[in-house]
Write an enzyme that holds these catalytic residues in place. Structure first.
Site, PDB file in Angstrom:
ATOM      1  N   ALA A   1      -8.073  -7.040   0.518  1.00 56.19           N
ATOM      2  CA  ALA A   1      -7.483  -8.303  -0.283  1.00 56.19           C
ATOM      3  C   ALA A   1      -7.894  -8.451  -1.610  1.00 56.19           C
ATOM      4  O   ALA A   1      -7.974  -7.721  -2.191  1.00 56.19           O
ATOM      5  CB  ALA A   1      -7.579  -9.420   0.819  1.00 56.19           C
TER       6      ALA A   1
ATOM      7  N   GLU B   1      -0.152  -7.466   9.974  1.00 57.72           N
ATOM      8  CA  GLU B   1       1.358  -7.227   9.638  1.00 57.72           C
ATOM      9  C   GLU B   1       2.365  -7.805  10.261  1.00 57.72           C
ATOM     10  O   GLU B   1       2.171  -7.728  11.628  1.00 57.72           O
ATOM     11  CB  GLU B   1       1.313  -5.526   9.249  1.00 57.72           C
ATOM     12  CG  GLU B   1       0.309  -4.751   8.467  1.00 57.72           C
ATOM     13  CD  GLU B   1       0.678  -4.823   7.064  1.00 57.72           C
ATOM     14  OE1 GLU B   1       1.813  -4.804   6.816  1.00 57.72           O
ATOM     15  OE2 GLU B   1      -0.146  -4.592   6.154  1.00 57.72           O
TER      16      GLU B   1
ATOM     17  N   LYS C   1       0.896  -1.195  -0.113  1.00 58.76           N
ATOM     18  CA  LYS C   1       0.005   0.074  -0.046  1.00 58.76           C
ATOM     19  C   LYS C   1       0.667   1.048   0.101  1.00 58.76           C
ATOM     20  O   LYS C   1       0.286   2.346  -0.151  1.00 58.76           O
ATOM     21  CB  LYS C   1      -0.938  -0.124   1.093  1.00 58.76           C
ATOM     22  CG  LYS C   1      -1.999  -1.067   1.350  1.00 58.76           C
ATOM     23  CD  LYS C   1      -2.819  -0.850   2.614  1.00 58.76           C
ATOM     24  CE  LYS C   1      -3.232  -2.130   3.288  1.00 58.76           C
ATOM     25  NZ  LYS C   1      -2.346  -3.177   3.477  1.00 58.76           N
TER      26      LYS C   1
ATOM     27  N   LYS D   1      -6.051   2.841   3.764  1.00 59.92           N
ATOM     28  CA  LYS D   1      -6.999   2.273   2.847  1.00 59.92           C
ATOM     29  C   LYS D   1      -8.148   3.067   2.576  1.00 59.92           C
ATOM     30  O   LYS D   1      -8.436   3.343   1.411  1.00 59.92           O
ATOM     31  CB  LYS D   1      -7.468   0.909   3.371  1.00 59.92           C
ATOM     32  CG  LYS D   1      -6.565  -0.060   3.673  1.00 59.92           C
ATOM     33  CD  LYS D   1      -7.115  -1.364   4.390  1.00 59.92           C
ATOM     34  CE  LYS D   1      -6.464  -2.493   4.331  1.00 59.92           C
ATOM     35  NZ  LYS D   1      -6.872  -3.552   5.458  1.00 59.92           N
TER      36      LYS D   1
ATOM     37  N   GLY E   1      -1.109 -14.918  11.197  1.00 60.98           N
ATOM     38  CA  GLY E   1      -0.970 -14.102   9.960  1.00 60.98           C
ATOM     39  C   GLY E   1      -2.305 -12.995   9.633  1.00 60.98           C
ATOM     40  O   GLY E   1      -1.970 -12.705   8.534  1.00 60.98           O
TER      41      GLY E   1
ATOM     42  N   LEU F   1     -11.205  -8.724  -2.406  1.00 63.28           N
ATOM     43  CA  LEU F   1     -12.590  -8.262  -2.370  1.00 63.28           C
ATOM     44  C   LEU F   1     -12.485  -7.384  -3.679  1.00 63.28           C
ATOM     45  O   LEU F   1     -11.418  -6.613  -4.028  1.00 63.28           O
ATOM     46  CB  LEU F   1     -13.272  -7.667  -1.485  1.00 63.28           C
ATOM     47  CG  LEU F   1     -13.636  -8.547  -0.156  1.00 63.28           C
ATOM     48  CD1 LEU F   1     -14.157  -7.899   0.767  1.00 63.28           C
ATOM     49  CD2 LEU F   1     -14.506  -9.278  -0.632  1.00 63.28           C
TER      50      LEU F   1
ATOM     51  N   ASP G   1      -3.018   1.253   9.248  1.00 61.79           N
ATOM     52  CA  ASP G   1      -3.377   0.541   8.142  1.00 61.79           C
ATOM     53  C   ASP G   1      -4.701   1.136   7.278  1.00 61.79           C
ATOM     54  O   ASP G   1      -5.036   1.289   6.126  1.00 61.79           O
ATOM     55  CB  ASP G   1      -3.398  -0.974   8.426  1.00 61.79           C
ATOM     56  CG  ASP G   1      -3.610  -1.807   7.444  1.00 61.79           C
ATOM     57  OD1 ASP G   1      -2.770  -1.758   6.380  1.00 61.79           O
ATOM     58  OD2 ASP G   1      -4.407  -2.534   7.300  1.00 61.79           O
TER      59      ASP G   1
END
Ligand code: ADP
Ligand code: ASP
Ligand code: MG
Length: 814
Positions: A610, A666, A578, A681, A663, A612, A677
């Site tokens: 992700a 990050e 990103k 976005k 997982g 989508l 994050d």
């Protein structure tokens, strides 16, 4: 009568000569003239030896030894010992004569075209002698006839012209009288009226054979070589090239004129008038059908028959406002070139009354420049004509086909195909017969141009995508696995051929020109060279493949800083990283601009949600004229996982730890928990909706205590979570009391964006969001009351990899 010609590779060594013998034996009983070339590579060696000698470089002796060695070795392999001495002594005597000639050139430090012709003839003179002796020893009854006694030319050494009348008379006399069924003839060599050795130009054995075919009215001319016919493009450069079963004389002529070396261009002329078919056959696969060249059977078949190219081309342009008034400029221009024996490969459409522009061979460029400057000295001095300009190291690429004239739009398709792959075109020409369209391009783009044009015109729409994958951790390795599993489906259903040409992690990088085997890419990568992101770019640029795509599976800032370089080289970029899109607005904008300018898509669907299809949907909404009014979303799979699992029976620390271990966060969990994050976005979504926004302008109601935000390691961070457990429990209790759930929400409205933890009541679209799912509500002019909702798994290596995969496929369909 048949004429068979065997090229350099077909007679390169004893083993190959034996294959030739088999082919002759299959034709037993037929009257034949068998034309042979020099042993493969010998003509080049002779020329370089003479060149060294004339420059008084004693290394010519080493070269001469190599020539001797090639012939003696072949004799030793072909003949039993008892037959060798006679043959060896004849060959040695010829080589002694050659040595004397070379010595002469060495002593005076000079070479003349006449000497050149004499020296270079030795290749065919020696090969034809050795081959004919071998065939005799194998029981083939034959005669060796010197080509010099049959083919007669003028005395323009180095570039002689055939006297067909005399030649045909000689040939007829010989062939009507010879009692032998088989005659072996050295190709390429001829002699002048006065008996001096001349030659027919590089590749000229084909021409010798065609002249003999025409002279004897042969039923067929067979050209035996190292490929199974004339291909849709040079098979050494285009792997997908296919052999063409039938082609017209004119098409073959155009293709060979523009570089299809399999046939020497003048070869067609003598047989065309007599309609003698040419068949190109493969000595190493004699059962392959080959290509038949005959008169045009009119109309049917493909529009484009083949693509060829000539490298080492220079463009020479004569320009100037004064040219209009000067009579005979073109005449003088072309006469000057002709006087210097410079052949013009193409005349471009740039030619107008104000300018003449022609393509010539690089090796003639200097000579042409001097001659033209001299010829137009006066006009240049008086500014009527500009200084002559010359651009070298170019190539001509040509599409050829008899039926091209009846189809519009082929040139458009050709140029847009080249343009999409950033192949710059310096000049264009179309033959008067409309049988070819040619373009002048940079030499280094030839392979890419050939392949991309071949794909467009011959490959039933199969498009090859060449991937360069940076980062093969969680996401990257899943991505490679998906390609492996989907490869045949993509080829069959979507007509896409995905190849991974390069991969890199932070330690090593590795490349494979034809695609890395995806079953064991790990081993392949382990054995690669030391990783270096700059050199990775360099390697991709040097490979210069069509449809190159750089895939960034890292979260690395340096890698993101290279996107501009990729896009400028027409390499598309697909990324889940990103950093670039959430950096300064100017950088984001610049990347989008470069993508357009260089026809290299820049796709980052996985930056939000992700796999989508969020960004893609947004793009479609906007492209169809809709306007975004408000975006509301839960965009952090990690935070959703954390708040879905956190309650009064767990601790905040344990839930975050679990999220990290599984997982969902990050590697540095503060990036998720601080809200950074999510800010990135919503910033990207705002920008994609057409708003100029910087990350600093986004309001972030952080729920983490300042101390947790300021920690320097994961360990410190987790310790701080334990310390503030009661604060986190309070957040939970407050929401639970109101029967609300905690969700980390991002919102964009009226040009401003904010992110923060919210208490979501029952019945709200966000309330029942499971696990690490994302949800996004687009309120637009069309979806004003009921938003468009996209919901689903928004984190995890698998879904991210499939999002990247989808972006790659999008590029394939671009
Ligand atoms: P020979 O020594 O038999 O005369 P050449 O080397 O002169 O053979 O010509 C054969 C070569 O021509 C092939 O190996 C191939 O690399 C090259 N070539 C270039 N274009 C084409 C084409 N369109 N079809 C087939 N071969 C081609
Ligand atoms: N030996 C010559 C050359 O290499 C002629 C030929 O092979 O056709 O050019
Ligand atoms: Mg050849």
């Amino acid at each position: 009568m048949k004429i068979l010609k065997f090229g350099g590779t077909s007679v390169a060594n004893a083993e190959n000569i034996k294959l030739v013998k088999n082919i002759l034996q299959k034709n037993e009983g037929t009257k034949m003239a068998v034309v042979v070339s020099a042993f493969g590579g010998v003509t080049d060696l002779l020329l370089s030896t003479l060149n060294l000698a004339s420059q008084q470089d004693l290394n010519y002796e080493n070269n001469l030894n190599k020539i001797e060695e090639r012939h003696l070795q072949t004799i030793k392999e072909l003949f039993p010992v008892e037959l060798q001495s006679g043959i060896l002594s004849k060959v040695k005597s010829e080589l002694n004569d050659l040595e004397t000639l070379l010595e002469g050139s060495y002593l005076i430090g000079e070479v003349t075209p006449k000497l050149g012709d004499k020296v270079v003839s030795y290749g065919e003179i020696l090969s034809s002698f050795i081959i004919s002796q071998f065939f005799k020893s194998e029981g083939i009854e034959l005669e060796l006839k010197n080509g010099r006694e049959l083919i007669i030319t003028d005395e323009v050494f180095g570039s002689a012209t055939v006297d067909f009348e005399l030649t045909y008379t000689h040939c007829n006399n010989y062939f009507t009288n010879t009692p032998h069924k088989v005659t072996i003839i050295p190709g390429f060599v001829s002699s002048s009226y006065s008996g001096k050795p001349t030659t027919l130009g590089r590749g000229g054995s084909d021409y010798s054979a065609a002249i003999l075919a025409a002279a004897t009215n042969a039923e067929v001319l067979e050209i035996w070589t190292d490929v199974s016919g004339m291909y849709t493009a040079n098979p050494k450069l285009v792997k997908q090239a296919k052999c063409v079963a039938h082609i017209s004389y004119e098409e073959a002529m155009e293709l060979s004129h523009f570089g299809a070396k399999v046939l020497y261009p003048p070869t067609i002329q003598p047989v065309l008038h007599k309609e003698i078919p040419i068949i190109i056959k493969n000595t190493f696969a004699p059962d392959d059908e080959g290509t038949t060249i005959t008169k045009n059977k009119n109309g049917s078949g493909k529009t484009v028959r083949g693509i060829s190219h000539v490298s080492e081309i220079s463009l020479l342009s004569l320009e100037g406002p004064g040219m209009v008034g000067i009579p005979g400029v073109s005449k003088r221009f072309f006469e000057t070139l002709s006087h210097e024996q410079i052949s013009v490969v193409m005349i471009t459409q740039a030619s107008s009354e104000h300018s003449i522009c022609v393509g010539i061979s690089d090796k003639d460029a200097k000579k042409a420049l001097l001659a033209i400057n001299k010829a137009f000295e006066y006009e240049i001095a008086s500014n009527k004509i500009k200084e002559i300009s010359i651009e070298s190291e170019l190539a001509i690429i040509a599409l050829v086909g008899d039926n091209m004239k009846s189809h519009q739009g082929l040139s458009g398709k050709m140029f847009s195909t080249l343009g999409k792959n950033n192949v710059n075109i310096s000049a264009i020409a179309q033959g008067a017969s409309e049988r070819n369209i040619s373009a002048v391009i940079r030499k280094e783009d030839v392979k890419k141009a050939l392949n991309t044009l071949h794909e467009t015109f011959f490959e039933e729409n199969i498009k090859q995508l060449n991937l360069f994958v940076m980062g093969v951790g969680n996401v990257g390795s899943k991505f490679l696995e998906q390609i492996r599993l989907q490869k045949s489906y993509l080829k069959e259903e979507l007509k896409l051929n995905l190849r991974v040409i390069g991969i890199s992690n932070s330690r090593t990088m590795a490349f494979h020109e034809n695609g890395i085997p995806l079953e064991n890419w790990q081993n392949f990568l382990d054995e690669g060279q030391k990783a270096n992101s700059e050199r990775f770019i360099q390697a991709i640029k040097e490979l210069n493949y069509r449809n190159s795509i750089f895939v960034d599976n890292t979260a690395n800032k340096t890698i993101a800083s290279h996107y501009a370089t990729y896009l400028k080289s027409s390499i598309s970029v697909v990324t889940c990283n990103k950093i670039a899109c959430s950096s300064e607005y100017s950088n984001y904008k610049e990347l989008k601009k470069l993508a357009k300018q260089y026809n290299s898509p820049f796709l980052f669907e996985t930056n939000v949600g992700a796999g989508l299809p969020i960004i893609d949907t947004l793009k479609h909404l906007i492209a169809s004229g809709d306007k975004i009014i408000k975006i509301q979303a839960v965009l952090s799979g990690s935070l959703n996982f954390v708040f879905n699992n956190f309650n009064d029976t767990t601790t905040f620390h344990d839930v975050v730890k679990q999220a990290q271990e599984e997982g969902y966060t990050e590697p540095d969990p503060t990036i998720d928990l601080s809200g950074i994050d999510v800010m990135r976005k919503i910033l990207i979504l705002a920008r994609e909706s057409g708003h100029e926004l910087e990350i600093e302008a986004i309001k972030n109601d952080a729920f983490l205590p300042q101390e947790s935000l300021e920690t320097n390691s994961n360990e410190q961070f987790f310790d701080s979570l334990i310390k503030y457990e009661s604060d986190f429990q309070r957040l939970y209790q407050n929401a639970a009391k109101k029967e609300c759930k905690l969700k980390y929400v991002a919102q964009f409205e009226n040009g401003t964006a904010k992110v923060g933890l919210q208490e979501i009541p029952k019945g709200h679209d966000f309330y029942s969001l499971e696990g690490s799912d994302n949800i996004i509500l687009f309120y637009t002019e069309r979806y004003i009351n009921q938003p468009m909702i996209i919901k689903g798994a928004g984190a995890g290596a698998d879904v991210t990899a499939s999002g990247i995969f989808a972006d790659v496929v999008r590029i394939g369909n671009f």
